[in-house]
Design a protein around this motif. Structure first.
Motif, PDB file in Angstrom:
ATOM      1  N   SER A 283      11.170  -0.526  11.387  1.00  0.00           N
ATOM      2  CA  SER A 283      11.865  -0.304  10.111  1.00  0.00           C
ATOM      3  C   SER A 283      12.643  -1.539   9.690  1.00  0.00           C
ATOM      4  O   SER A 283      13.240  -2.212  10.522  1.00  0.00           O
ATOM      5  CB  SER A 283      12.817   0.892  10.224  1.00  0.00           C
ATOM      6  N   LYS A 284      12.596  -1.815   8.410  1.00  0.00           N
ATOM      7  CA  LYS A 284      13.297  -2.959   7.802  1.00  0.00           C
ATOM      8  C   LYS A 284      12.671  -4.311   8.176  1.00  0.00           C
ATOM      9  O   LYS A 284      13.297  -5.348   7.991  1.00  0.00           O
ATOM     10  CB  LYS A 284      14.787  -2.966   8.146  1.00  0.00           C
ATOM     11  N   SER A 285      11.435  -4.306   8.689  1.00  0.00           N
ATOM     12  CA  SER A 285      10.761  -5.556   9.025  1.00  0.00           C
ATOM     13  C   SER A 285      10.732  -6.476   7.811  1.00  0.00           C
ATOM     14  O   SER A 285      10.471  -6.042   6.703  1.00  0.00           O
ATOM     15  CB  SER A 285       9.323  -5.277   9.486  1.00  0.00           C
ATOM     16  N   GLU A 286      11.006  -7.741   8.048  1.00  0.00           N
ATOM     17  CA  GLU A 286      10.985  -8.720   6.970  1.00  0.00           C
ATOM     18  C   GLU A 286       9.558  -9.021   6.501  1.00  0.00           C
ATOM     19  O   GLU A 286       9.364  -9.646   5.472  1.00  0.00           O
ATOM     20  CB  GLU A 286      11.678 -10.013   7.419  1.00  0.00           C
ATOM     21  N   TYR A 287       8.555  -8.570   7.273  1.00  0.00           N
ATOM     22  CA  TYR A 287       7.160  -8.842   6.907  1.00  0.00           C
ATOM     23  C   TYR A 287       6.806  -8.221   5.558  1.00  0.00           C
ATOM     24  O   TYR A 287       5.941  -8.718   4.863  1.00  0.00           O
ATOM     25  CB  TYR A 287       6.213  -8.331   8.001  1.00  0.00           C
ATOM     26  N   PHE A 288       7.498  -7.148   5.176  1.00  0.00           N
ATOM     27  CA  PHE A 288       7.217  -6.485   3.894  1.00  0.00           C
ATOM     28  C   PHE A 288       7.990  -7.115   2.737  1.00  0.00           C
ATOM     29  O   PHE A 288       7.743  -6.810   1.582  1.00  0.00           O
ATOM     30  CB  PHE A 288       7.574  -5.003   3.959  1.00  0.00           C
TER      31      PHE A 288
ATOM     32  N   PHE B 202       6.054   0.643   3.049  1.00  0.00           N
ATOM     33  CA  PHE B 202       4.649   0.497   3.393  1.00  0.00           C
ATOM     34  C   PHE B 202       4.092  -0.767   2.755  1.00  0.00           C
ATOM     35  O   PHE B 202       4.681  -1.326   1.835  1.00  0.00           O
ATOM     36  CB  PHE B 202       3.834   1.705   2.906  1.00  0.00           C
ATOM     37  N   MET B 203       2.949  -1.199   3.245  1.00  0.00           N
ATOM     38  CA  MET B 203       2.220  -2.297   2.629  1.00  0.00           C
ATOM     39  C   MET B 203       0.740  -2.048   2.893  1.00  0.00           C
ATOM     40  O   MET B 203       0.357  -1.631   3.992  1.00  0.00           O
ATOM     41  CB  MET B 203       2.630  -3.651   3.205  1.00  0.00           C
ATOM     42  N   ILE B 204      -0.071  -2.294   1.897  1.00  0.00           N
ATOM     43  CA  ILE B 204      -1.511  -2.133   2.040  1.00  0.00           C
ATOM     44  C   ILE B 204      -2.160  -3.506   2.066  1.00  0.00           C
ATOM     45  O   ILE B 204      -1.796  -4.390   1.300  1.00  0.00           O
ATOM     46  CB  ILE B 204      -2.090  -1.269   0.903  1.00  0.00           C
ATOM     47  N   ASN B 205      -3.098  -3.668   2.970  1.00  0.00           N
ATOM     48  CA  ASN B 205      -3.908  -4.874   3.066  1.00  0.00           C
ATOM     49  C   ASN B 205      -5.250  -4.529   2.434  1.00  0.00           C
ATOM     50  O   ASN B 205      -5.890  -3.553   2.829  1.00  0.00           O
ATOM     51  CB  ASN B 205      -4.078  -5.259   4.545  1.00  0.00           C
ATOM     52  N   TYR B 206      -5.639  -5.303   1.427  1.00  0.00           N
ATOM     53  CA  TYR B 206      -6.933  -5.106   0.776  1.00  0.00           C
ATOM     54  C   TYR B 206      -7.905  -6.162   1.248  1.00  0.00           C
ATOM     55  O   TYR B 206      -7.576  -7.346   1.276  1.00  0.00           O
ATOM     56  CB  TYR B 206      -6.798  -5.194  -0.747  1.00  0.00           C
ATOM     57  N   ARG B 207      -9.114  -5.722   1.627  1.00  0.00           N
ATOM     58  CA  ARG B 207     -10.199  -6.640   1.977  1.00  0.00           C
ATOM     59  C   ARG B 207     -10.789  -7.138   0.664  1.00  0.00           C
ATOM     60  O   ARG B 207     -11.034  -6.354  -0.245  1.00  0.00           O
ATOM     61  CB  ARG B 207     -11.257  -5.887   2.813  1.00  0.00           C
ATOM     62  N   VAL B 208     -10.996  -8.453   0.544  1.00  0.00           N
ATOM     63  CA  VAL B 208     -11.508  -9.025  -0.698  1.00  0.00           C
ATOM     64  C   VAL B 208     -12.682  -9.954  -0.421  1.00  0.00           C
ATOM     65  O   VAL B 208     -12.898 -10.384   0.714  1.00  0.00           O
ATOM     66  CB  VAL B 208     -10.411  -9.810  -1.477  1.00  0.00           C
ATOM     67  N   GLN B 209     -13.415 -10.230  -1.466  1.00  0.00           N
ATOM     68  CA  GLN B 209     -14.433 -11.283  -1.408  1.00  0.00           C
ATOM     69  C   GLN B 209     -13.994 -12.373  -2.371  1.00  0.00           C
ATOM     70  O   GLN B 209     -13.386 -12.090  -3.395  1.00  0.00           O
ATOM     71  CB  GLN B 209     -15.822 -10.756  -1.762  1.00  0.00           C
ATOM     72  N   ASN B 210     -14.257 -13.623  -1.999  1.00  0.00           N
ATOM     73  CA  ASN B 210     -13.908 -14.798  -2.804  1.00  0.00           C
ATOM     74  C   ASN B 210     -12.407 -14.848  -3.099  1.00  0.00           C
ATOM     75  O   ASN B 210     -11.976 -14.780  -4.247  1.00  0.00           O
ATOM     76  CB  ASN B 210     -14.726 -14.833  -4.103  1.00  0.00           C
ATOM     77  N   LEU B 211     -11.628 -14.979  -2.042  1.00  0.00           N
ATOM     78  CA  LEU B 211     -10.170 -15.017  -2.182  1.00  0.00           C
ATOM     79  C   LEU B 211      -9.711 -16.167  -3.074  1.00  0.00           C
ATOM     80  O   LEU B 211      -8.817 -15.978  -3.907  1.00  0.00           O
ATOM     81  CB  LEU B 211      -9.498 -15.097  -0.808  1.00  0.00           C
ATOM     82  N   GLU B 212     -10.326 -17.339  -2.942  1.00  0.00           N
ATOM     83  CA  GLU B 212      -9.916 -18.474  -3.778  1.00  0.00           C
ATOM     84  C   GLU B 212     -10.094 -18.142  -5.264  1.00  0.00           C
ATOM     85  O   GLU B 212      -9.227 -18.436  -6.087  1.00  0.00           O
ATOM     86  CB  GLU B 212     -10.699 -19.745  -3.426  1.00  0.00           C
TER      87      GLU B 212
ATOM     88  N   GLY C 276      -8.189  -3.047   4.057  1.00  0.00           N
ATOM     89  CA  GLY C 276      -8.230  -3.769   5.327  1.00  0.00           C
ATOM     90  C   GLY C 276      -7.150  -3.311   6.289  1.00  0.00           C
ATOM     91  O   GLY C 276      -7.259  -3.506   7.487  1.00  0.00           O
ATOM     92  N   GLY C 277      -6.095  -2.687   5.763  1.00  0.00           N
ATOM     93  CA  GLY C 277      -5.029  -2.236   6.647  1.00  0.00           C
ATOM     94  C   GLY C 277      -4.001  -1.395   5.941  1.00  0.00           C
ATOM     95  O   GLY C 277      -3.820  -1.491   4.732  1.00  0.00           O
ATOM     96  N   ILE C 278      -3.358  -0.548   6.720  1.00  0.00           N
ATOM     97  CA  ILE C 278      -2.257   0.289   6.245  1.00  0.00           C
ATOM     98  C   ILE C 278      -1.095   0.029   7.187  1.00  0.00           C
ATOM     99  O   ILE C 278      -1.191   0.264   8.394  1.00  0.00           O
ATOM    100  CB  ILE C 278      -2.639   1.780   6.254  1.00  0.00           C
ATOM    101  N   PHE C 279      -0.009  -0.490   6.632  1.00  0.00           N
ATOM    102  CA  PHE C 279       1.158  -0.857   7.414  1.00  0.00           C
ATOM    103  C   PHE C 279       2.347  -0.051   6.904  1.00  0.00           C
ATOM    104  O   PHE C 279       2.537   0.076   5.689  1.00  0.00           O
ATOM    105  CB  PHE C 279       1.458  -2.350   7.265  1.00  0.00           C
ATOM    106  N   PHE C 280       3.163   0.468   7.814  1.00  0.00           N
ATOM    107  CA  PHE C 280       4.300   1.292   7.401  1.00  0.00           C
ATOM    108  C   PHE C 280       5.448   1.119   8.377  1.00  0.00           C
ATOM    109  O   PHE C 280       5.251   0.735   9.527  1.00  0.00           O
ATOM    110  CB  PHE C 280       3.890   2.765   7.297  1.00  0.00           C
ATOM    111  N   PHE C 281       6.670   1.419   7.888  1.00  0.00           N
ATOM    112  CA  PHE C 281       7.854   1.332   8.724  1.00  0.00           C
ATOM    113  C   PHE C 281       7.930   2.516   9.674  1.00  0.00           C
ATOM    114  O   PHE C 281       7.538   3.631   9.339  1.00  0.00           O
ATOM    115  CB  PHE C 281       9.125   1.304   7.883  1.00  0.00           C
ATOM    116  N   SER C 282       8.463   2.257  10.842  1.00  0.00           N
ATOM    117  CA  SER C 282       8.696   3.268  11.860  1.00  0.00           C
ATOM    118  C   SER C 282       9.987   2.901  12.567  1.00  0.00           C
ATOM    119  O   SER C 282      10.240   1.726  12.828  1.00  0.00           O
ATOM    120  CB  SER C 282       7.530   3.276  12.851  1.00  0.00           C
ATOM    121  N   ASP C 283      10.817   3.903  12.891  1.00  0.00           N
ATOM    122  CA  ASP C 283      12.042   3.625  13.636  1.00  0.00           C
ATOM    123  C   ASP C 283      11.716   3.128  15.038  1.00  0.00           C
ATOM    124  O   ASP C 283      12.444   2.325  15.602  1.00  0.00           O
ATOM    125  CB  ASP C 283      12.928   4.868  13.715  1.00  0.00           C
ATOM    126  N   ASN C 284      10.601   3.612  15.607  1.00  0.00           N
ATOM    127  CA  ASN C 284      10.183   3.180  16.931  1.00  0.00           C
ATOM    128  C   ASN C 284       8.661   3.044  16.952  1.00  0.00           C
ATOM    129  O   ASN C 284       7.946   3.999  17.277  1.00  0.00           O
ATOM    130  CB  ASN C 284      10.661   4.173  17.997  1.00  0.00           C
TER     131      ASN C 284
END
Length: 141
Positions: free
Chosen positions: A77-82, A89-99, A25-33
């Motif tokens: 870079s250094k975002s607390e979101y990770f 980096f952080m990967i977002n996986y698309r799922v079915q039936n999350l519960e 579902g997504g690819i997230f990575f750190f960047s200086d800018n």
């Protein structure tokens, strides 16, 4: 009709469907800018960017009427979101039936970082894998 119903149960976001990952579902990575990074990708690789990054759309092979999206996003870079991951980096996986998947993850002793949240574009929860990578799980609505 039965075949298309079966395909929806295997690929759609139906709560009775097998709890599992169905794609990225997504690819997230750190960047200086992040702003300059987005602009570089737009200028040099033709990505259509906005303040979050770029969205890639595709069709589901098993259900061609279903449009999927993959979000590409540079984070400061250094975002607390990770956090608590120390990775860049952080990967977002698309799922079915999350519960159902959350129940399975708890039974398997997986570290669940937060509670499931629901927004207009889907349900989310964050977990840690065995290597210390934070993973975002997303069930589109």
């Amino acid at each position: 009709m039965e075949e298309s119903k079966s395909n929806m149960e295997n690929t759609g976001s139906i709560s009775g469907a097998t709890p599992k990952v169905t794609g990225i579902g997504g690819i997230f990575f750190f960047s200086d800018n992040p702003k300059e990074t987005r602009e570089w990708y737009a200028k040099n690789l033709g990505l259509e960017v906005n303040e979050w990054g770029a969205t890639f759309k595709s069709r589901d092979v098993n259900c061609p009427d279903q449009v999927n999206s993959l979000q590409w996003s540079p984070f400061k870079s250094k975002s607390e979101y990770f956090a608590p991951s120390k990775k860049e980096f952080m990967i977002n996986y698309r799922v079915q039936n999350l519960e159902g998947l959350i129940k399975k993850l708890r039974e398997n002793g997986v570290t669940i970082i937060d509670e499931m949240e629901t927004y207009e574009y889907g349900k989310f929860i964050h977990i840690m894998d065995a290597e210390g990578n934070k993973i975002e799980l997303w069930e589109p609505l």
